[in-house]
Design a protein around this motif. Structure first.
Motif, short mmCIF file in Angstrom:
data_model
loop_
_atom_site.label_atom_id
_atom_site.label_comp_id
_atom_site.label_asym_id
_atom_site.label_seq_id
_atom_site.Cartn_x
_atom_site.Cartn_y
_atom_site.Cartn_z
N GLU A 93 0.85 -1.19 0.00
CA GLU A 93 0.00 0.00 0.00
C GLU A 93 0.88 1.23 0.00
O GLU A 93 1.75 1.39 0.86
CB GLU A 93 -0.93 0.04 1.21
CG GLU A 93 -1.86 1.24 1.13
CD GLU A 93 -2.65 1.52 2.40
OE1 GLU A 93 -3.13 2.67 2.53
OE2 GLU A 93 -2.75 0.62 3.24
N ALA A 94 0.68 2.11 -0.97
CA ALA A 94 1.45 3.35 -1.07
C ALA A 94 1.03 4.32 0.03
O ALA A 94 0.16 4.03 0.86
CB ALA A 94 1.28 3.97 -2.45
N VAL A 95 1.63 5.50 0.01
CA VAL A 95 1.34 6.51 1.02
C VAL A 95 0.91 7.80 0.33
O VAL A 95 1.41 8.14 -0.75
CB VAL A 95 2.59 6.76 1.91
CG1 VAL A 95 3.76 7.25 1.09
CG2 VAL A 95 2.28 7.73 3.04
N MET A 96 -0.07 8.49 0.90
CA MET A 96 -0.58 9.76 0.35
C MET A 96 -0.92 9.57 -1.14
O MET A 96 -1.48 8.56 -1.54
CB MET A 96 0.42 10.88 0.58
CG MET A 96 0.76 11.12 2.04
SD MET A 96 1.87 12.53 2.31
CE MET A 96 3.37 11.99 1.52
N GLY A 97 -0.57 10.58 -1.96
CA GLY A 97 -0.72 10.44 -3.40
C GLY A 97 0.50 9.76 -4.00
O GLY A 97 1.60 9.80 -3.43
N LEU A 98 0.33 9.15 -5.15
CA LEU A 98 1.38 8.34 -5.76
C LEU A 98 2.69 9.09 -5.90
O LEU A 98 3.77 8.53 -5.70
CB LEU A 98 0.90 7.85 -7.14
CG LEU A 98 1.89 7.07 -7.99
CD1 LEU A 98 2.40 5.83 -7.27
CD2 LEU A 98 1.23 6.69 -9.33
N PHE A 99 2.63 10.39 -6.25
CA PHE A 99 3.84 11.16 -6.50
C PHE A 99 4.18 12.11 -5.34
O PHE A 99 5.07 12.95 -5.48
CB PHE A 99 3.70 11.97 -7.80
CG PHE A 99 3.40 11.08 -8.99
CD1 PHE A 99 4.40 10.33 -9.58
CD2 PHE A 99 2.11 11.00 -9.49
CE1 PHE A 99 4.12 9.50 -10.66
CE2 PHE A 99 1.82 10.18 -10.57
CZ PHE A 99 2.84 9.43 -11.16
N ASP A 100 3.49 11.98 -4.22
CA ASP A 100 3.73 12.86 -3.08
C ASP A 100 4.93 12.39 -2.27
O ASP A 100 5.16 11.18 -2.09
CB ASP A 100 2.50 12.90 -2.16
CG ASP A 100 1.30 13.51 -2.84
OD1 ASP A 100 1.49 14.30 -3.79
OD2 ASP A 100 0.16 13.21 -2.43
N GLY A 101 5.68 13.36 -1.74
CA GLY A 101 6.82 13.03 -0.89
C GLY A 101 8.12 12.94 -1.67
O GLY A 101 8.12 12.82 -2.89
N GLU A 102 9.19 13.02 -0.94
CA GLU A 102 10.53 12.96 -1.54
C GLU A 102 11.40 12.00 -0.72
O GLU A 102 11.87 12.37 0.36
CB GLU A 102 11.17 14.36 -1.56
CG GLU A 102 10.39 15.38 -2.37
CD GLU A 102 10.95 16.78 -2.23
OE1 GLU A 102 11.96 16.96 -1.50
OE2 GLU A 102 10.40 17.70 -2.82
N PRO A 103 11.60 10.78 -1.20
CA PRO A 103 11.11 10.18 -2.45
C PRO A 103 9.69 9.65 -2.28
O PRO A 103 9.29 9.28 -1.19
CB PRO A 103 12.10 9.05 -2.70
CG PRO A 103 12.58 8.66 -1.34
CD PRO A 103 12.58 9.91 -0.51
N SER A 104 8.97 9.60 -3.39
CA SER A 104 7.57 9.20 -3.38
C SER A 104 7.43 7.69 -3.54
O SER A 104 8.39 6.97 -3.83
CB SER A 104 6.84 9.89 -4.53
OG SER A 104 7.35 9.42 -5.78
N ALA A 105 6.19 7.21 -3.40
CA ALA A 105 5.91 5.80 -3.65
C ALA A 105 6.19 5.45 -5.10
O ALA A 105 6.61 4.32 -5.41
CB ALA A 105 4.45 5.50 -3.30
#
Length: 429
Positions: A93-105
């Motif tokens: 299960e990913a976290v937040m939105g697919l491209f959110d965060g650094e580094p993202s899911a």
């Protein structure tokens, strides 16, 4: 040199944003394949504690965390390789939105070659669903994209419109609108608080069965270097670990790390008024002491047991909720509850989030990574021994308090980020 290889069907369940239904779909898929007799291993991206508890119920096994910063790429690869070698299906299960965060899911999925199933809340859209699906599939070049699943759909007619808006190969099915999992101030309610959980999982699995999403995804080949030898710095030491509904924020990997360091773990439930086990060190993890303050305060022996342990110079490590339980008092909704009183000061629960983010800490033994996420504040006359370093500018570094052999902070530490430093917290020499 790569030392281990394993292959298993694997899938990352992601979304455009939090609240889209990632946990629902991941739990449904885990339950669907588990009841079909498959061994399912689920991971959760990011430093989450609550989603993994629900996903563990659905999959039948503990849920570990994956995060390229907190966990590190090498350890992520090791855990995935081990899971692929012993399970029939790996779900993430990913976290937040697919491209959110650094580094993202998305970075994790691309780097490890894991196909992505995008879950989209379609409750307020029709053909725009296809544009959003297209953007998720193509925003990051080279992302392995498995397809899209529509959630919170009004009915078969609505589902048909959504399906017609995407390429046939991308359509993985749909789930109808339904009641969401109950939540509280830190996220989902605990699994034991969800009535009819297994019935709900059966209903979700039944809804997916026969749709494309129910089929096993393509196999993914995982490879990992042999991990470095773990220093047995806690050999012969016994650690008492509080574990119940009030102290439930425990990474399975942290328990594995302490065991690999040589420690014997002795679990006890403060809520059940179990006595403090005889131990060389105590760990009070985070959780929900604010929901059980009166019951914790009424423990007939624990406050005295902790004071005796502390007076003997034996380590106590208290994280977030564990730190609150050691305070002299806890204020919740204007009511003041006396707690165990080992840490001078007052904890106050607020209605808004007071801290969130990844941070790291170095107390002289090496850098430990972790995160902070809380709705409370602690007012104490103790000076801070040190402050953690936030990953993002503008965030405040969490203070770390030291009172004799007690180390307390809001930080939830990932012990595997520096096992030797973690061992030192528990009295390794």
């Amino acid at each position: 040199m790569v030392a281990r290889h394993a292959t298993a069907p694997a899938l990352m369940i992601a979304a455009p944003a939090s609240g889209s239904g990632k946990t629902t779909v991941t739990a449904a898929l885990a339950w669907l394949h588990r009841r079909a007799g498959r061994r399912v291993k689920v991971f959760k991206c990011g430093p989450d504690f609550l989603d993994p508890l629900l996903l563990a119920r659905a999959s039948g096994s503990p849920v570990d965390n994956l995060d390229l910063w907190l966990v590190g790429e090498a350890q992520c690869r090791t855990m995935l390789c081990e899971a692929a070698a012993t399970h029939d299906l790996v779900l993430i299960e990913a976290v937040m939105g697919l491209f959110d965060g650094e580094p993202s899911a998305a970075v994790l999925a691309q780097r490890l070659g894991i196909p992505v199933l995008a879950v989209i809340d379609a409750s307020a859209m029709a053909q725009t669903f296809g544009a959003l699906a297209h953007g998720l599939a193509h925003y990051r070049a080279g992302l392995p994209f498995h397809g899209v699943l529509a959630n919170k759909v009004a009915g078969t007619g609505h589902a048909q419109m959504l399906q017609e808006s995407v390429p046939p190969a991308d359509w993985q099915g749909w789930l109808a609108a339904g009641d969401a999992w109950p939540e509280r101030h830190l996220g989902l309610s605990l699994p034991h608080e969800l009535p009819g959980l297994e019935q709900r999982l059966d209903e979700l699995a039944d809804a997916l069965e026969g749709q494309p999403a129910a089929a096993l995804p393509s196999p993914v080949a995982f490879a990992a270097d042999a991990p470095p030898a773990m220093p047995r710095r806690l050999a012969g030491r016994r650690i008492a670990v509080a574990r119940d509904a009030a102290f439930c924020f425990i990474y399975p990997a942290n328990l594995a790390c302490l065991t690999a360091l040589g420690a014997e773990l002795a679990f006890f439930s403060p809520l059940a008024h179990e006595p403090l086990p005889e131990a060389d060190a105590v760990w009070l993890p985070g959780g929900y002491p604010e929901l059980h303050g009166a019951r914790l305060a009424a423990h007939p022996t624990l406050a005295a047991g902790l004071r005796a342990h502390h007076a003997a110079g034996r380590p106590i490590v208290a994280e977030c909720g564990g730190m609150l339980a050691l305070a002299e008092r806890l204020i919740v909704d204007g009511e003041t509850l006396p707690l165990w009183g080992l840490l001078p000061g007052t904890a106050t629960l607020h209605s808004r989030l007071t801290a969130l983010g990844l941070q790291q800490l170095d107390l002289g033994e090496g850098v430990l990574r972790g995160h902070t996420f809380h709705y409370s504040t602690l007012t104490t006359p103790l000076p801070a021994l040190a402050h953690a370093t936030p990953c993002r500018l503008g965030s405040a570094g969490e203070p770390v308090y030291r009172l004799g052999s007690l180390t307390a902070s809001y930080l939830h530490l990932w012990f595997m980020s520096h096992p030797a430093a973690a061992a030192t917290l528990f009295g390794a020499r």
